[in-house]
Scaffold this active site. Structure first.
Site, mmCIF file in Angstrom:
data_model
loop_
_atom_site.group_PDB
_atom_site.id
_atom_site.type_symbol
_atom_site.label_atom_id
_atom_site.label_comp_id
_atom_site.label_asym_id
_atom_site.label_seq_id
_atom_site.Cartn_x
_atom_site.Cartn_y
_atom_site.Cartn_z
ATOM 1 N N HIS A 136 1.990 7.346 9.326
ATOM 2 C CA HIS A 136 2.851 7.461 8.180
ATOM 3 C C HIS A 136 2.995 8.828 7.733
ATOM 4 O O HIS A 136 2.400 9.654 7.263
ATOM 5 C CB HIS A 136 1.705 7.008 7.026
ATOM 6 N N PHE A 152 4.524 0.363 -5.017
ATOM 7 C CA PHE A 152 5.364 0.456 -3.647
ATOM 8 C C PHE A 152 5.273 -0.608 -2.888
ATOM 9 O O PHE A 152 3.961 -0.837 -2.607
ATOM 10 C CB PHE A 152 5.201 1.669 -3.010
ATOM 11 N N HIS A 189 -0.542 -5.311 5.708
ATOM 12 C CA HIS A 189 -1.710 -5.172 4.877
ATOM 13 C C HIS A 189 -2.319 -6.380 4.075
ATOM 14 O O HIS A 189 -1.481 -7.254 3.544
ATOM 15 C CB HIS A 189 -0.929 -4.432 3.657
ATOM 16 N N ARG A 218 -5.249 -6.620 2.593
ATOM 17 C CA ARG A 218 -5.837 -6.191 1.257
ATOM 18 C C ARG A 218 -7.124 -6.593 1.364
ATOM 19 O O ARG A 218 -7.789 -6.935 0.101
ATOM 20 C CB ARG A 218 -4.926 -6.936 0.099
ATOM 21 N N ASP A 234 5.639 -4.030 7.716
ATOM 22 C CA ASP A 234 4.754 -3.323 6.917
ATOM 23 C C ASP A 234 4.770 -4.313 5.681
ATOM 24 O O ASP A 234 4.750 -3.965 4.407
ATOM 25 C CB ASP A 234 5.850 -2.163 6.161
ATOM 26 N N ASN A 268 -6.321 0.604 5.132
ATOM 27 C CA ASN A 268 -6.190 0.985 3.556
ATOM 28 C C ASN A 268 -6.804 -0.338 2.658
ATOM 29 O O ASN A 268 -6.081 -0.520 1.809
ATOM 30 C CB ASN A 268 -5.231 1.689 3.251
#
Length: 423
Positions: A178, A322, A61, A63, A304, A93
């Site tokens: 997921h 999380f 990720h 971001r 992850d 995401n």
């Protein structure tokens, strides 16, 4: 012309010199061989340290855009290179979500301009990751999406997942899942078990993962799609994947270092650094994950990598975000706990962290041979040090492994022949 000479590198127990021109390995010769036109090269003396094929992480990720206070493509890719990674797959995401062709085009361009390593891009299965519809998988597959996922969200609608699998199969792309049934989460922040009871924290039922996985495996069997399980975490899930492989389902799975090395018996206090999704499971689950990795049920290790701000990982697990960072600690942790401790050899670790991730997604493996792309890293495998978040190049410092003593320090990372990290 970009020309690099790697002197005195250890390759298969021999000390060699490796020359690189532009993005390609041009020669591998004895370190006693005369180097012609040495002044034309940028020289790196490895001093006998080990050269490895570039590491690959299929689950990160970055971001960016929209959440760049946590990480950017630039800082995330530098962190990856610091960890020895030459290739990563970025999750969709971000804000806006990569759920349409234009958003995907924007991300592909941004990854190319801002990343110092090869960064492939996922697109989402449904709008905004959580809507009961399907995105334009056909168009986004043609544009270059590496695969399709709603990471961070389980696909709650079976029809949406079924249609996504049909479209992905038609385009020879994978569905990366997921797996999480929202009706079994109960606002949990930790695995449902003894630690949750002791600390008075709401627990996440492991059935939320395995029950949705069972559904998806039946769909994958019927559609013939390549179905990849993200961050697998329970013993039941491992067994389901094992059985599905025996039945001929085209299924692969990844596991994170933190699920291999930590479990909820190690959570003695309300500690946000131990909060991730899926959560740390029971010791029994952790042992099943290790067994599944060792016997080939689980195909690869993926971090992850999930950076957050200091504020977001402070306070109680009830309110903290999380996820943890992992790109800069993954290899050293796995090398220390699995190779140095004698569970596997280095070749097996590289299968999990380099070869299998690329092969699984139909990409050419990183190899150290003449004519191959120069995707490689040089590691001091004898360097023992304490993990220090102040040395991270990631914006995120959120790791439960701070102060852990490990072996294996990155000295140099080359991605497509360009220096992505140099100590």
């Amino acid at each position: 012309m970009n020309k690099i000479l790697l002197k005195n590198v250890k390759l298969n127990r021999e000390i060699v010199n490796i020359s690189i021109e532009n993005d390609t390995i041009k020669s591998i010769v004895s370190n006693h061989s005369e180097i012609v036109n040495l002044d034309e090269y940028e020289v790196f003396d490895a001093k006998g340290n080990t050269i490895l094929p570039g590491l690959v992480d299929v689950h990160v990720h970055f971001r960016d855009p929209g959440l760049t206070y946590k990480e950017t493509i630039e800082t995330g890719s530098k962190a990856a290179a610091h960890g020895g990674f030459t290739t990563v797959f970025a999750m969709p995401n971000v804000k806006p979500v990569v759920d349409n062709p234009q958003a995907l085009k924007n991300m592909l361009l941004k990854n190319k301009t801002d990343s110092c390593i090869e960064t492939y891009q996922y697109a989402s299965i449904s709008s905004n990751l959580d809507q009961p519809d399907n995105t334009d998988i056909n168009t986004m597959a043609q544009l270059g999406a590496i695969a399709f996922t709603n990471d961070g969200h389980g696909v709650q609608n079976t029809g949406v997942m079924y249609k996504a699998m049909l479209a992905a199969k038609q385009n020879n792309k994978a569905i990366v899942a997921h797996v999480e049934d929202d009706s079994l989460i109960n606002h949990g922040v930790i695995n449902s078990g003894k630690a949750a009871q002791k600390l008075g924290l709401p627990g996440m039922n492991g059935l939320s993962e395995s029950s949705q996985l069972a559904r998806d495996l039946v769909l994958a069997y019927k559609t013939g799609v390549h179905y990849h399980v993200a961050h697998i975490s329970t013993a039941e899930s491992v067994q389901l994947v094992r059985m599905a492989k025996e039945l001929g389902v085209k299924v692969t799975a990844e596991v994170s270092p933190h699920h291999l090395l930590l479990d909820d018996s190690m959570i003695s206090m309300d500690n946000p650094m131990m909060k991730m999704n899926p959560p740390l499971r029971s010791p029994k689950d952790r042992q099943a994950l290790i067994a599944g990795l060792l016997d080939g049920t689980i195909d690869m290790v993926a971090t992850d990598h999930a950076p957050h701000s200091k504020e977001e990982k402070s306070g109680s697990m009830l309110t903290a975000s999380f996820g943890i960072v992992g790109l800069e600690t993954a290899f050293s942790l796995m090398y220390t706990k699995f190779v140095k401790n004698g569970l596997v050899d280095l070749k097996t670790l590289l299968k999990w962290m380099s070869f299998n991730p690329l092969r699984t997604f139909n990409l050419k493996p990183n190899e150290i041979k003449v004519g191959a792309k120069a995707n490689l890293t040089i590691m001091d495998l004898n360097a023992k040090y304490q993990i220090d978040s102040q040395e991270f190049l990631s914006k995120g410092k959120n790791s439960p492994f701070i102060c852990e003593k490990v072996f294996g320090r990155t000295l140099l990372t080359l991605s497509n022949g360009k220096v992505a990290y140099r100590i």
